[in-house]
Enzyme design. Structure first.
Site, PDB file in Angstrom:
ATOM      1  N   ARG A 106       0.791  -1.430  -0.039  1.00 55.26           N
ATOM      2  CA  ARG A 106       0.043  -0.020  -0.030  1.00 55.26           C
ATOM      3  C   ARG A 106       0.800   1.224   0.052  1.00 55.26           C
ATOM      4  NH1 ARG A 106      -5.326  -1.069   1.296  1.00 55.26           N
ATOM      5  NH2 ARG A 106      -5.701  -3.519   0.951  1.00 55.26           N
ATOM      6  N   HIS A 299     -22.246   1.820   4.694  1.00 53.13           N
ATOM      7  CA  HIS A 299     -21.941   2.688   3.448  1.00 53.13           C
ATOM      8  C   HIS A 299     -23.352   2.797   2.864  1.00 53.13           C
ATOM      9  CE1 HIS A 299     -17.637   2.425   2.697  1.00 53.13           C
ATOM     10  NE2 HIS A 299     -17.790   1.051   3.443  1.00 53.13           N
ATOM     11  N   THR A 345     -21.805   3.985  10.880  1.00 50.82           N
ATOM     12  CA  THR A 345     -20.699   4.705  11.236  1.00 50.82           C
ATOM     13  C   THR A 345     -21.138   6.123  11.381  1.00 50.82           C
ATOM     14  OG1 THR A 345     -18.365   5.114  10.430  1.00 50.82           O
ATOM     15  CG2 THR A 345     -19.959   5.063   8.673  1.00 50.82           C
ATOM     16  N   LYS A 348     -18.338   8.461   7.766  1.00 47.88           N
ATOM     17  CA  LYS A 348     -18.571   8.385   6.430  1.00 47.88           C
ATOM     18  C   LYS A 348     -19.664   9.693   5.968  1.00 47.88           C
ATOM     19  CE  LYS A 348     -16.700   3.992   5.407  1.00 47.88           C
ATOM     20  NZ  LYS A 348     -16.206   3.600   6.596  1.00 47.88           N
TER      21      LYS A 348
END
Length: 557
Positions: A106, A299, A345, A348
């Site tokens: 990464r 999400h 969450t 987000k």
């Protein structure tokens, strides 16, 4: 030499982690003399490495090795090397080199999002501006003036931190307000806030495993790592069903009696491909076979439903639109009502940080009382919780944020389809552009950044399966049509420069992941829903406060 290395791979943990062939030892020499550093550190391989290093011939036969070195019986043949410490940093180096070789290493970009100019950000130097196209700050509420002002006010009055866990420092009014807002949003009796939704998912699932004897867990194969970790920590029998395949799930459920405890764990929107689960049908199966339902709406909160409660709210859109923050008065049981546990969450769509679980009062009080992940974790700062409450209230009353985000997303999908750029078909707000190669995915990301000043992070293994590497684009309300057109032109240029496969290329191969095949995926938001304005919301969503729940403090028995 082949036989020695193969035998050593069975005895030596170092060799077992690597390719068991002579080329592996040869590769050690090529890495700047690392083989010399390893001589004497490995009780099994030190003689093999020393022998191999003495010649440049990769094809040296086993017969050329002295007889006593062929006979590798004990991994502690050299008593002096057995007294040495394990080579921890050698392991770390080897693991990192492995990730670099398979292109899964990464690289993080230096991205500093500008609150007053989002979706603009700057890199290391402030004059080096880029447009961010891959943030999970889906509604850009992290920059909303009302949210920032509330956080500043609370920060000045109550300081930077919470003072510890709730068990030590107690809680505060901002905790009560936030958990009440969350419970109201999902129309549940109570909620509990954690430091992140990763912690919430792990804590809740593992607690269920520790307390429910003979629990069987059924998990969608594409579930997030936080749920997978929670399932591992539950130490119970698990079954992984094919993604969104309810027939596969039912076959597994049928294996157990109805009175045996069961948990079905799944997500509403799967963030890397944008697919959406059929929550209502999963609830049907749960009721039929006696299972609890655990739904991760990470999400989708903020983005779906008239008030941003998520996909579970969206499936009863008209009912919730008419009733506002209230439950239906006619006794209709909605999809949200049917789900036992909803996690989400604050980091987000709600623009701050933290996670939560919402459910019945009894369930939440039980989690509060027994979950180590909650009990022993420091409470979020008051300013963060105040900001999150403000963000939820703002989102709840501004459906225009959701509709504009959806319209921008659809515009990008339509324009990419027009120029033949492959996008994994889905009904949600995620725009996954298929690349199919880790090296090319990073090159595409770098080219967008360096040439076009556009930031889209490459998504590689282990986040997605090898061979399905992609660019993940997430438009926000702030990505207007002008910015969308700039993005489309830039992606077209990158695909041309790197000669990346387009839809026609995948189609010529018979199609892949829905690309190049007939696919009529319909978005969740209908044309009629996208025409709604803030004025169409029930006036009760504008109430300045919600009733405080009692479960944050504990209830009298």
């Amino acid at each position: 030499m082949d036989s020695i290395v193969r035998q050593s791979s069975k005895l030596c943990p170092f060799v077992k982690r690597a390719a068991s062939s002579p080329t592996f030892v040869h590769s050690l020499q090529d890495r700047g003399g690392i083989s010399t550093q390893l001589v004497g550190k490995c009780p099994v391989m030190h003689k093999v490495i020393r022998e191999y290093a003495s010649t440049s011939s990769v094809s040296k036969s086993a017969e050329a090795v002295p007889e006593k070195e062929k006979d590798i019986i004990s991994p502690v043949e050299n008593s002096s090397s057995a007294e040495k410490s394990f080579d921890y940093y050698g392991l770390f180096e080897d693991e990192l080199l492995a990730k670099k070789r398979d292109k899964s290493y990464r690289f993080f970009n230096n991205i500093n999002r500008l609150a007053k100019n989002f979706p603009m950000a700057h890199r290391k130097l402030e004059e080096d501006k880029v447009t961010v196209w891959c943030s999970n700050d889906y509604l850009a509420l992290s920059k909303q003036p009302e949210v920032i002002a509330k956080m500043k006010l609370v920060l000045d009055k109550y300081g930077a931190g919470s003072g510890g866990t709730r068990n030590i420092a107690g809680h505060n009014k901002h905790t009560l307000q936030l958990e009440s807002e969350i419970a109201s949003l999902h129309k549940k009796e109570a909620s509990l806030v954690f430091s992140s939704c990763f912690v919430a998912n792990d804590a809740v699932i593992s607690l269920l495993g520790s307390k429910l004897k003979d629990l069987i867990i059924f998990s969608d194969e594409l579930n997030h790592a936080s749920m997978i970790v929670g399932i591992k920590h539950a130490y119970k029998t698990k079954h992984i069903f094919k993604h969104n395949n309810l027939e596969d799930l039912e076959k597994m459920l049928q294996m157990y009696p109805k009175n045996q405890p069961k948990l079905i764990a799944f997500e509403s929107v799967y963030s890397m491909n944008g697919s959406v689960s059929d929550i209502s049908k999963i609830c049907d199966l749960a009721e039929k076979y006696g299972a609890l339902t655990f739904l991760d709406e990470v999400h989708s909160v903020g983005l779906y439903g008239p008030h941003g409660a998520g996909v579970a709210e969206h499936f009863d859109f008209d009912t919730h639109l008419v009733n506002g923050v209230n439950k239906p008065s006619n006794g209709v049981k909605t999809v949200m009502d049917r789900v036992d546990m909803i996690t989400g969450t604050l980091g987000k769509s709600f623009g701050t940080v933290g996670g939560y679980v919402a459910g019945s009062g009894q369930l939440i009080d039980w989690i509060r009382s027994y979950a180590p992940g909650f009990i022993f974790t420091t409470t979020l700062p008051p300013s963060v919780m105040a900001g999150a409450s403000e963000a939820i209230k703002y989102s709840k009353t501004h459906i225009n944020l959701r509709t504009s985000q959806q319209l921008h997303t659809q515009y990008v999908k339509d324009e990419l389809a027009r120029i033949g750029v492959p996008v994994l078909p889905n009904p949600s707000h995620i725009v996954p552009v298929l690349i199919g190669n880790p090296d090319l995915a990073k090159q595409a990301s770098d080219l967008l950044m360096d040439k076009h000043k556009i930031y889209v992070q490459a998504i590689n293994f282990p986040t997605v399966a090898r061979g399905t590497e992609r660019l993940r684009i997430t438009p926000t309300p702030g990505h207007n049509i002008e910015l969308c057109d700039i993005l489309i032109a830039a992606i077209d240029d990158v695909f041309n420069e790197l000669n990346l496969p387009r839809v026609k290329d995948w189609e010529a191969q018979g199609g892949f992941m829905g690309i190049g095949t007939t696919n009529n995926t319909e978005r969740l938001w209908t044309d009629e829903q996208l025409k709604l304005t803030n004025a169409d919301l029930n006036k009760n969503v504008h109430a300045s406060a919600v009733d405080e729940i009692v479960y944050s403090s504990g209830v009298s028995i």
